[in-house]
Design a protein around this motif. Structure first.
Motif, PDB file in Angstrom:
ATOM      1  N   THR A  81      43.301  34.614   7.386  1.00 30.61           N
ATOM      2  CA  THR A  81      43.432  33.653   8.477  1.00 30.61           C
ATOM      3  C   THR A  81      42.135  32.872   8.683  1.00 30.61           C
ATOM      4  O   THR A  81      42.146  31.638   8.791  1.00 30.61           O
ATOM      5  CB  THR A  81      43.803  34.384   9.781  1.00 30.61           C
ATOM      6  OG1 THR A  81      44.849  35.284   9.507  1.00 30.61           O
ATOM      7  CG2 THR A  81      44.219  33.411  10.848  1.00 30.61           C
ATOM      8  N   GLN A  84      41.580  30.287   5.975  1.00 24.54           N
ATOM      9  CA  GLN A  84      42.407  29.100   6.180  1.00 24.54           C
ATOM     10  C   GLN A  84      41.845  28.220   7.298  1.00 24.54           C
ATOM     11  O   GLN A  84      41.761  27.001   7.160  1.00 24.54           O
ATOM     12  CB  GLN A  84      43.831  29.538   6.549  1.00 24.54           C
ATOM     13  CG  GLN A  84      44.633  30.043   5.385  1.00 24.54           C
ATOM     14  CD  GLN A  84      45.091  28.911   4.499  1.00 24.54           C
ATOM     15  OE1 GLN A  84      45.374  27.827   4.980  1.00 24.54           O
ATOM     16  NE2 GLN A  84      45.126  29.150   3.211  1.00 24.54           N
ATOM     17  N   LEU A  85      41.453  28.866   8.409  1.00 31.08           N
ATOM     18  CA  LEU A  85      40.958  28.098   9.550  1.00 31.08           C
ATOM     19  C   LEU A  85      39.684  27.344   9.188  1.00 31.08           C
ATOM     20  O   LEU A  85      39.532  26.161   9.499  1.00 31.08           O
ATOM     21  CB  LEU A  85      40.705  29.029  10.739  1.00 31.08           C
ATOM     22  CG  LEU A  85      41.948  29.644  11.391  1.00 31.08           C
ATOM     23  CD1 LEU A  85      41.546  30.560  12.530  1.00 31.08           C
ATOM     24  CD2 LEU A  85      42.872  28.550  11.905  1.00 31.08           C
ATOM     25  N   ARG A  88      40.498  24.467   6.768  1.00 38.55           N
ATOM     26  CA  ARG A  88      41.151  23.336   7.430  1.00 38.55           C
ATOM     27  C   ARG A  88      40.178  22.592   8.331  1.00 38.55           C
ATOM     28  O   ARG A  88      40.250  21.368   8.455  1.00 38.55           O
ATOM     29  CB  ARG A  88      42.310  23.850   8.279  1.00 38.55           C
ATOM     30  CG  ARG A  88      43.517  24.153   7.442  1.00 38.55           C
ATOM     31  CD  ARG A  88      44.650  24.489   8.332  1.00 38.55           C
ATOM     32  NE  ARG A  88      45.648  25.215   7.585  1.00 38.55           N
ATOM     33  CZ  ARG A  88      46.919  25.263   7.946  1.00 38.55           C
ATOM     34  NH1 ARG A  88      47.310  24.656   9.033  1.00 38.55           N
ATOM     35  NH2 ARG A  88      47.768  25.936   7.228  1.00 38.55           N
ATOM     36  N   TYR A  89      39.288  23.340   8.957  1.00 38.80           N
ATOM     37  CA  TYR A  89      38.293  22.714   9.821  1.00 38.80           C
ATOM     38  C   TYR A  89      37.401  21.792   9.006  1.00 38.80           C
ATOM     39  O   TYR A  89      37.126  20.655   9.403  1.00 38.80           O
ATOM     40  CB  TYR A  89      37.474  23.811  10.503  1.00 38.80           C
ATOM     41  CG  TYR A  89      36.395  23.318  11.410  1.00 38.80           C
ATOM     42  CD1 TYR A  89      36.692  22.452  12.452  1.00 38.80           C
ATOM     43  CD2 TYR A  89      35.082  23.714  11.228  1.00 38.80           C
ATOM     44  CE1 TYR A  89      35.707  21.996  13.293  1.00 38.80           C
ATOM     45  CE2 TYR A  89      34.086  23.268  12.057  1.00 38.80           C
ATOM     46  CZ  TYR A  89      34.401  22.415  13.091  1.00 38.80           C
ATOM     47  OH  TYR A  89      33.416  21.958  13.911  1.00 38.80           O
ATOM     48  N   GLU A 101      49.219  16.674  10.730  1.00 42.20           N
ATOM     49  CA  GLU A 101      49.471  17.961  11.363  1.00 42.20           C
ATOM     50  C   GLU A 101      48.622  18.060  12.626  1.00 42.20           C
ATOM     51  O   GLU A 101      47.614  17.368  12.760  1.00 42.20           O
ATOM     52  CB  GLU A 101      49.030  19.087  10.409  1.00 42.20           C
ATOM     53  CG  GLU A 101      50.131  19.594   9.522  1.00 42.20           C
ATOM     54  CD  GLU A 101      49.651  20.824   8.784  1.00 42.20           C
ATOM     55  OE1 GLU A 101      50.153  21.899   9.061  1.00 42.20           O
ATOM     56  OE2 GLU A 101      48.752  20.673   7.941  1.00 42.20           O
ATOM     57  N   PRO A 102      49.039  18.909  13.563  1.00 39.54           N
ATOM     58  CA  PRO A 102      48.160  19.113  14.712  1.00 39.54           C
ATOM     59  C   PRO A 102      46.839  19.711  14.238  1.00 39.54           C
ATOM     60  O   PRO A 102      46.829  20.717  13.539  1.00 39.54           O
ATOM     61  CB  PRO A 102      48.929  20.108  15.585  1.00 39.54           C
ATOM     62  CG  PRO A 102      49.991  20.675  14.715  1.00 39.54           C
ATOM     63  CD  PRO A 102      50.283  19.659  13.670  1.00 39.54           C
ATOM     64  N   HIS A 104      42.605  20.736  14.808  1.00 45.66           N
ATOM     65  CA  HIS A 104      41.663  21.288  15.758  1.00 45.66           C
ATOM     66  C   HIS A 104      40.844  20.154  16.365  1.00 45.66           C
ATOM     67  O   HIS A 104      40.615  19.137  15.723  1.00 45.66           O
ATOM     68  CB  HIS A 104      40.734  22.241  15.008  1.00 45.66           C
ATOM     69  CG  HIS A 104      40.378  23.428  15.823  1.00 45.66           C
ATOM     70  ND1 HIS A 104      41.293  24.378  16.168  1.00 45.66           N
ATOM     71  CD2 HIS A 104      39.217  23.796  16.387  1.00 45.66           C
ATOM     72  CE1 HIS A 104      40.702  25.299  16.882  1.00 45.66           C
ATOM     73  NE2 HIS A 104      39.443  24.967  17.029  1.00 45.66           N
TER      74      HIS A 104
END
Lengths: 107, 301
Positions: A81, A84-85, A88-89, A101-102, A104
């Motif tokens: 997790t 991935q976070l 993506r950040y 996509e939504p 951060h």
């Protein structure tokens, strides 16, 4: 506990240590965040998995085995997790409008 | 193998010093916070090696976990790069030096010194209502100290409330974060409850359990499952105050009806200790959650 099992447990333990070492070297030496994440998650999942396997071979009872497997599963989940976070950040920082996509909030 | 143990402990000791130095002298505040969290984890490992699992759990949960989260959120609110490093002056350096000397004189004779305290604790353990000596000391023999500690946490929240800007809008979470948070939160309830319950006969207790629960609370707030939490909501206020209120009520009642301030009547020690621990856990969990993700809104008179 049998002696040969304890002896055999050195194989996964050493392999796990190798993956941790390789993952750390990768974390320090790889050029960008994606490859570094690749390296460190290998250490987290495979390295820890192998170390857990080695320790399970030396475990005294089933409770200890269950606890170790649980810890490993949790670590795998949190590692995957977080990876991935972070990825993506980073993607979000590099190309804020790349996907709809939504995302951060920018920090 | 004593050699391997020496190697491990030596590495741990050196690592602690290096991380402490790095946390103080890191180039950016961000790096300093990361070093501080790493230092907290190594310190937890050190306590575990010294045979103090209670302290190890507390250090890992509070020292590395919550303090790290608090430092990061402060850094975010204050602005990442807007900082000036203060130059240490002589007097400021003198103080830690003095403290170091004092601690050294206290710690130096430890290997030879035999304190009478452990024997005293073990002798009275039967009457304390719990079977774990650390819990017996914290909540029975020296309950006064713990009452003050719980109050310190409350005062910290009140102080922070006066100073900090409100936590900003929580961004829309990614689906992955949502799923993971929903998986983690129930786990924190299980682990927190276990730590609290085990505290009577094994390492664990209100502070550790409360911190783990707070982690779950923060995760749920960040993924938007929990509504905004703040001092303006009366259930939140009640939860924050519950620990101190119950503790003070028990203290006052024992002083009034019983033998003295926090002197539990024999037989009901375990129930009282559990009640205090339960309420303290709820308070600590809520307080820490508010400290990290609390809303600031004024009460309407």
């Amino acid at each position: 506990m049998t002696d040969w099992l304890a002896l055999l447990s050195w194989v996964p333990l050493l392999a796990g240590a190798f993956f941790f070492l390789a993952g750390t070297v990768g974390l320090l030496r790889f050029p960008d965040i994606y490859s570094r994440l690749h390296a460190i998650t290998k250490a987290d999942t495979l390295g820890l998995g192998l170390v857990t396997l080695g320790l399970i071979m030396r475990a005294e009872n089933w409770q200890a085995v269950a606890v170790m497997v649980l810890i490993w599963l949790l670590m795998m989940g949190s590692g995957a997790t977080t990876c991935q976070l972070l990825a993506r950040y980073q993607q979000d920082l590099e190309a804020p409008d790349a996907d709809k996509e939504p995302v951060h909030a920018r920090r | 193998m004593p050699d391997a143990e020496w190697l491990f402990d030596g590495t741990l000791g050196i690592l602690l010093l290096v991380l402490a130095g790095a946390a103080l002298h890191a180039r950016s505040l961000y790096a300093a916070v990361v070093m501080f969290i790493a230092l907290g984890l190594m310190l937890a490992l050190t306590w575990a090696r010294l045979g103090a699992p209670d302290l190890a759990l507390a250090e890992a949960a509070i020292g590395a976990g919550v303090t790290g989260a608090l430092l990061f959120s402060t850094l975010y609110k204050a602005g990442m790069d807007r900082h000036k490093r203060a130059t240490p002056n002589r007097i400021a350096l003198l103080l830690p030096g003095l403290a170091f000397l004092l601690l050294l004189t206290a710690a130096w004779p430890l290997p030879e010194m035999h304190s009478p305290l452990p024997d005293q604790v073990m002798a009275h353990l039967k009457d304390s209502g719990v079977s774990h000596p650390v819990t017996a000391v914290l909540l029975n023999f020296r309950a006064w100290d713990t009452l003050l500690e719980v109050s310190v946490v409350l005062i910290a929240l009140l102080g922070v409330r006066q100073l900090y800007p409100s936590h900003g809008e929580v961004p829309t979470p990614w689906p992955l974060m949502l799923a993971w948070g929903r998986l983690l939160a129930p786990l924190t309830v299980i682990v927190g409850g276990y730590l609290l319950w085990r505290g009577t006969d094994a390492p664990g207790g209100a502070f550790q359990a409360g911190t783990v629960l707070a982690a779950g609370g923060v995760a749920l707030r960040l993924i938007g499952v929990l509504p905004p939490l703040g001092w303006h909501q009366w259930p939140v206020r009640l939860l924050v105050l519950a620990g101190v209120l119950v503790f003070v009520a028990v203290a006052a009642l024992t002083a009034w009806l019983g033998q003295g301030w926090l002197h539990y009547p024999t037989g009901s020690s375990k129930v009282l200790i559990l009640l205090i621990e339960l309420m303290a856990t709820a308070s600590i969990a809520t307080t820490l959650t508010l400290l990290v993700v609390g809303e600031k809104r004024e009460l309407r008179p």
